[in-house]
Design a protein around this motif. Structure first.
Motif, PDB file in Angstrom:
ATOM      1  N   VAL A 233       0.829  -1.206   0.000  1.00 33.92           N
ATOM      2  CA  VAL A 233       0.000   0.000   0.000  1.00 33.92           C
ATOM      3  C   VAL A 233       0.865   1.258   0.000  1.00 33.92           C
ATOM      4  O   VAL A 233       0.589   2.216  -0.722  1.00 33.92           O
ATOM      5  CB  VAL A 233      -0.951  -0.015   1.217  1.00 33.92           C
ATOM      6  CG1 VAL A 233      -1.613   1.349   1.406  1.00 33.92           C
ATOM      7  CG2 VAL A 233      -2.007  -1.093   1.054  1.00 33.92           C
ATOM      8  N   MET A 346     -10.455  -2.223  -2.414  1.00 35.15           N
ATOM      9  CA  MET A 346      -9.017  -2.054  -2.241  1.00 35.15           C
ATOM     10  C   MET A 346      -8.765  -1.085  -1.095  1.00 35.15           C
ATOM     11  O   MET A 346      -9.563  -0.176  -0.854  1.00 35.15           O
ATOM     12  CB  MET A 346      -8.380  -1.483  -3.515  1.00 35.15           C
ATOM     13  CG  MET A 346      -8.582  -2.305  -4.771  1.00 35.15           C
ATOM     14  SD  MET A 346      -7.447  -3.695  -4.894  1.00 35.15           S
ATOM     15  CE  MET A 346      -5.888  -2.850  -5.223  1.00 35.15           C
ATOM     16  N   ALA A 352      -1.780   0.795  -3.563  1.00 38.62           N
ATOM     17  CA  ALA A 352      -3.077   0.221  -3.904  1.00 38.62           C
ATOM     18  C   ALA A 352      -3.664   0.901  -5.133  1.00 38.62           C
ATOM     19  O   ALA A 352      -4.333   0.251  -5.951  1.00 38.62           O
ATOM     20  CB  ALA A 352      -4.027   0.335  -2.722  1.00 38.62           C
ATOM     21  N   ASP A 385      -4.689  -9.530   1.490  1.00 37.64           N
ATOM     22  CA  ASP A 385      -3.247  -9.316   1.641  1.00 37.64           C
ATOM     23  C   ASP A 385      -2.883  -9.757   3.055  1.00 37.64           C
ATOM     24  O   ASP A 385      -3.011  -8.995   4.003  1.00 37.64           O
ATOM     25  CB  ASP A 385      -2.910  -7.846   1.416  1.00 37.64           C
ATOM     26  CG  ASP A 385      -1.419  -7.547   1.557  1.00 37.64           C
ATOM     27  OD1 ASP A 385      -0.612  -8.496   1.486  1.00 37.64           O
ATOM     28  OD2 ASP A 385      -1.067  -6.362   1.746  1.00 37.64           O
TER      29      ASP A 385
END
Length: 478
Positions: A233, A346, A352, A385
């Motif tokens: 991210v 997301m 991201a 994730d």
């Protein structure tokens, strides 16, 4: 926002932070809370806080290996059907003694349905936890689990007293607040407790929870020693910081990074349509756009692990991307339900944003429009994730199966309930194939985990768990 940060992030200096005074750790997330992991969902600062102030039966060392926690030693008998732990002499934060009854109560609560612990579903093989003597407890299993110790080492399974005043260490809160100062707890087994009270300032750790941008700025200004909890991210911010290569550390993390199907209506009701999406994604373009060298994957399992077979690959893995997309485009064109638009959940952050852009471009190439939504909003696909807490294929398959078909669910349940390790391995392999055929999860890569580490932290080591205890950062300066 990134442009505004450039002048600050470029404050790279030539000198290291002096190897004196307490260690300062910036963990990416909100300010840490002294919160019971059984009842509250925790982020990186919380987990580091919990791991430092409340340990489990065992814990991870700097290399991600098992070391003693509340249990000073243990044995495994009956082919993995019984774990016997001898507890060390320990005290809670209020000074009262840790008892075997309290440890058993805490472990029993963690296994209960009322627990919000994300690891609770993987404790179902535990039959009961009983007190054998005032210093010994036994964990009795209904099915063998050779990987149980790695589960017990997770900070989510830290042992807390019934009246929450803080765990049994290995650290105590010396100064509370939004950025607490942690100090090594006095070991009651040591004869000279006065000597332990004369701790060095270098033994203390200041734990700060803050956004990645602020954490990086703090590190580059030599006001901290470690940035912990970095992921894909915020990885682009590291490139903007001009941090020295020696300070940038990447963990060889294992786990899941991909899109799980969370809506099986409309276009996504058909496995062939889900497979068209799987085929269309340019994994190499996505991973390289975020970070050069980030390796892509199209399989759920990273290795055989405890499966009886090699990981299941999609049938199209050897087919060039342009041919795969042609097949997927034809599948979308044959859909009679109107234009296909998919909501993809997301997280927020520059990495991201890059990843979503690559996914949207891949889907656009086959005639699908992608829209980005927040992680907690209704979606059709949601990013997963997660670093694997232990080396079991069932963890991967269970976490990939947010919304599986009946065949995949049945296979997973059969693997969970297998009476022997050999049968479990066989059923895990069958579940892997069933999940691949169901296309309930679209693998993209393995988790990307990074840290910024000052050279004074000689005990920091990259590891597959991407976990770095605050007690294992510096070599003893004395």
């Amino acid at each position: 926002m990134l442009i505004a940060l450039l002048p600050l992030l470029s404050l790279a200096a030539c000198n290291q932070r002096p190897d004196t005074g307490h260690v300062v750790v910036s963990a990416i997330g909100d300010p840490p809370r002294l919160a019971d992991p059984r009842k509250v969902q925790l982020d990186t600062p919380d987990l580091l806080f919990a791991d430092s102030t409340a340990e489990g039966l065992v814990r991870f060392d700097a290399n991600g290996q098992i070391e003693p926690g509340l249990a000073e030693r243990w044995i495994v008998i009956d082919g993995g059907m019984s774990y016997i732990f001898r507890l060390r002499e320990a005290r809670w934060a209020d000074g009262s003694a840790v008892t075997a009854d309290q440890v058993v109560d805490a472990l029993t609560d963690q296994m209960a349905a009322r627990s919000r612990n994300p690891l609770a579903p993987f404790l179902t093989a535990i039959d009961e936890v009983v007190v054998m003597t005032p210093q010994v407890i036994e964990v009795r299993m209904t099915r063998p689990r050779p990987d149980l110790l790695k589960l017990f080492a997770q900070p989510e399974l830290a042992i807390w007293p019934t009246k929450r005043t803080g765990g049994a260490g290995p650290m105590r809160v010396a100064l509370p607040g939004r950025s607490p100062l942690l100090r090594p707890a006095i070991d009651p087994t040591q004869a000279d407790s006065d000597d332990q009270r004369a701790t060095s300032p270098e033994d203390d750790v200041r734990l700060i929870g803050e956004p990645a941008s602020r954490a990086i700025v703090r590190f580059m200004a030599h006001e901290s020693d470690l940035v912990a909890g970095g992921s894909f991210v915020d990885w682009p911010l590291v490139g903007l910081s001009d941090a020295a290569p020696a300070n940038v550390q990447i963990d060889p993390a294992v786990g899941l990074f991909g899109l799980t199907i969370v809506n099986r209506d409309g276009f996504l009701a058909d496995a062939a349509n889900r497979d068209a999406i799987d085929q269309a994604i340019d994994r190499d373009a996505l991973t390289q756009a975020v970070r050069a060298g980030w390796e892509a994957t199209s399989q759920i399992l990273p290795d055989t692990l405890d499966s009886a077979a090699a990981p299941a690959f999609p049938a199209w893995t050897a087919i060039p991307l342009d041919q795969r997309r042609a097949t997927a485009r034809a599948r979308v064109a044959a859909w009679r339900g109107g234009p296909v638009t998919l909501r993809i959940a997301m997280p927020q952050g520059p990495g991201a944003t890059i990843a979503f852009g690559q996914i949207a471009a891949s889907l656009r190439a086959i005639g699908i429009t992608a829209t980005r939504v927040a992680m907690r909003q209704d979606a059709d696909l949601r990013l997963v994730d997660a670093v694997a807490p232990y080396d079991s294929a069932r963890w991967y398959l269970a976490n990939a199966c947010a919304m599986c078909g009946d065949a995949a669910k049945t296979a997973l349940l059969a693997a969970r309930d297998a009476p022997t390790l050999a049968e479990r391995s066989r059923l895990i392999a069958a579940a892997d194939v069933a999940l691949r055929d169901d296309v309930a999860f679209i693998p993209i890569a393995r988790p990307l985990r990074w840290s910024l580490v000052a050279l004074r932290l000689a005990q920091w080591h990259p590891n597959s768990r991407a976990w770095h205890p605050l007690t294992k950062l510096r070599a003893d300066p004395r």
